[in-house]
Scaffold this active site. Structure first.
Site, mmCIF file in Angstrom:
data_model
loop_
_atom_site.group_PDB
_atom_site.id
_atom_site.type_symbol
_atom_site.label_atom_id
_atom_site.label_comp_id
_atom_site.label_asym_id
_atom_site.label_seq_id
_atom_site.Cartn_x
_atom_site.Cartn_y
_atom_site.Cartn_z
ATOM 1 N N GLU A 172 0.951 -1.293 -0.054
ATOM 2 C CA GLU A 172 0.140 -0.156 -0.023
ATOM 3 C C GLU A 172 0.851 1.280 0.042
ATOM 4 O OE1 GLU A 172 -2.866 -0.155 3.231
ATOM 5 O OE2 GLU A 172 -3.889 -2.064 2.154
ATOM 6 N N GLU A 291 -5.288 -8.297 -0.237
ATOM 7 C CA GLU A 291 -6.258 -7.733 0.873
ATOM 8 C C GLU A 291 -7.607 -7.422 0.443
ATOM 9 O OE1 GLU A 291 -4.774 -4.849 3.641
ATOM 10 O OE2 GLU A 291 -2.715 -5.280 3.339
#
Length: 504
Positions: A172, A291
């Site tokens: 991320e 995710e």
């Protein structure tokens, strides 16, 4: 309401990769400590692994697990988690503001993975570290012997390489919350160089580069386009992360978010196609949704919890208890991924234990299963083979955010090896039953194997107090036809209908 679902054996979306049924373990809260690992627990083995959790993971059908993060990886020193435990340092862990004991690390995870019969997916720290550490971690795991880090592994009693094939290049990195956050240009260049060096050491590894963390990120999809432009030659997958909350919007709007998820997948599909054409490449990059999940607690709540009582060991933070309503959106997210099985090849439900999890544990006590566990297990155990293109015809409602949304979400899978058609349904209506008629063209349906349903009288019901409140139940309903089956779907329910069939 009456719906017709039409599919044809000749119209295949793609082969379903077993790695679509992955999960995720991060050093966050009680995910590792008191989750999968709890020395001294009555049901722990001689390595501290909770056997009750391990058995639940096996029944769930998990195929691969991403480790060790997550935000955690962006400050992680992998060297802290190998070798004798008594020599491992305690660290002030910055991502979740806790104390990391490093009692559980790479060596322990690999041993756990073998017990769970799952494939490991490792992440490298491209937040506060870089190329050297990524290559050294790979050398420790995969190089046979005769170098510093491979011999270090061997000195820890592990002679054979771990042979880890899947590696995430950071986590991320588009997010301002990420320690070591970078622009797409900064990240893309670092990931390309790290990946190039890793493949020079081991050209069998597959690399996953960071894409957008949410469909709502202001940099999405520009981040993905820039990252792909810089990493296309070395990347094998681009990661897509997605969580949904918004239960306060009302059920219709909440469940309609599955439409956004599919749109997000298709946006990244387009970004890959544009980059491939721009580079005149013959290479195909796939998507790893490493995710994903339903997350009621907003990020600020997690931040506030760790701010109030920071620097604890394995603090109980963000332990969401899932409702039936949550399980229905969760199931739809899996269906969206399977409807894109030609492109989406890896998916990791986040997280496996205690935080936005399928499995909950009590410290020193029992483990129990959340509502979302059941649809995951249905797909992982029975959605095998190929996903079929399906047309769903019936009533729609108007969503404020997403326009016209079908009351019925549907997926059909053909398992050639088992000669089995499996249909999965979610009825989004709060008040009306749906009569769902499947017409599977090119198939002859021989037998109704089972019709399982997940439903409850109250959409906000959970399994927290009564662990058997919402579980899969057998439903006797189902009328076989030559090329399909008609079933009745209760309001706000998930269904799996399995049929024995053969091709015509």
């Amino acid at each position: 309401m009456e719906f017709q679902i039409i599919c044809d054996r000749h119209f295949v979306v793609g082969e379903i990769d077993p790695r679509l049924y992955g999960s995720f373990l991060e050093h966050m809260g009680r995910v590792i400590y008191h989750g999968i690992y709890e020395p001294g627990h009555p049901d722990a083995d001689d390595e501290g692994v909770r056997r009750d959790v391990l058995e639940a993971v096996k029944r769930m059908g998990v195929s691969c697990v991403r480790y060790p993060g997550g935000n955690f990886v962006s400050v992680y020193h992998w060297e802290d988690g190998v070798g004798p435990r008594e020599q491992r340092p305690r660290r002030a862990e910055l991502a979740w503001r806790s104390i990391e004991t490093n009692a559980f690390g790479t060596d322990e995870f690999i041993r756990w993975a073998k017990k769970a019969d799952i494939e490991p997916i490792f992440s490298v720290n491209l937040g506060t570290r870089g190329i050297d550490e990524a290559v050294q971690y790979l050398e420790y795991c995969n190089f046979p012997e005769g170098t510093y880090y491979s011999d270090l592994r061997r000195s820890h009693g592990v002679k054979e390489p771990y042979g880890v094939k899947l590696w995430c290049l950071g986590n991320e990195m588009d997010g301002l919350w990420q320690i070591g956050h970078k622009t797409a240009a900064e990240y893309g260049r670092l990931a390309a160089e790290a990946g190039r060096a890793m493949k020079r050491l081991d050209d069998t590894v597959e690399l996953i580069v960071c894409g957008s963390s949410l469909s709502t990120m202001p940099t999405c999809p520009q981040w993905d386009l820039e990252t792909l432009d810089l990493t296309y030659d070395i990347a094998d997958y681009i990661a897509l992360h997605q969580y949904y909350g918004g239960q306060e919007m009302g059920t219709a709007e909440f469940l309609a978010q599955a439409v956004d998820f599919e749109a997000h997948i298709n946006t990244i599909r387009a970004a890959i196609q544009v980059t491939k054409r721009k580079k005149r490449s013959k290479k195909d990059i796939k998507i790893s949704i490493d995710e994903w999940g339903v997350w009621e607690t907003p990020g600020e709540a997690v931040d506030n919890a760790v701010r109030r009582e920071p620097w604890k060991i394995a603090p109980a933070i963000s332990e969401q208890i899932y409702t039936l309503e949550d399980a229905l959106l969760f199931a739809q997210m899996q269906m969206a991924m399977l409807r894109n099985a030609d492109l989406v090849k890896i998916a990791c439900q986040s997280l496996l234990t205690n935080i936005s999890s399928c499995i909950m544990t009590e410290n020193g006590g029992a483990c129990w299963l959340q509502t979302i566990y059941y649809p995951f297990a249905c797909f992982a155990n029975y959605a095998k083979g190929v996903a079929l293109q399906s047309v769903v015809a019936g009533d729609v409602y108007e969503s404020r955010q997403f326009g016209s949304v079908s009351y019925l979400d549907a997926l059909v899978v053909w398992n050639e090896a088992e000669r089995e058609l499996a249909a999965f349904y979610v009825n989004r209506s709060e008040t009306e039953e749906i009569k769902a008629s499947l017409q599977a063209q090119g198939f002859e349906v021989k037998e109704l194997i089972s019709h399982m349903v997940l439903a409850a009288a109250d959409k906000k019901m959970t399994n927290e107090k009564d662990h058997q409140a919402i579980v899969l139940k057998n439903c006797e309903d189902g009328v076989l036809e030559r090329d399909g089956c008609t079933v009745t779907l209760a309001p706000l329910s998930f269904h799996m209908v399995r049929m024995r069939a053969k091709k015509r």
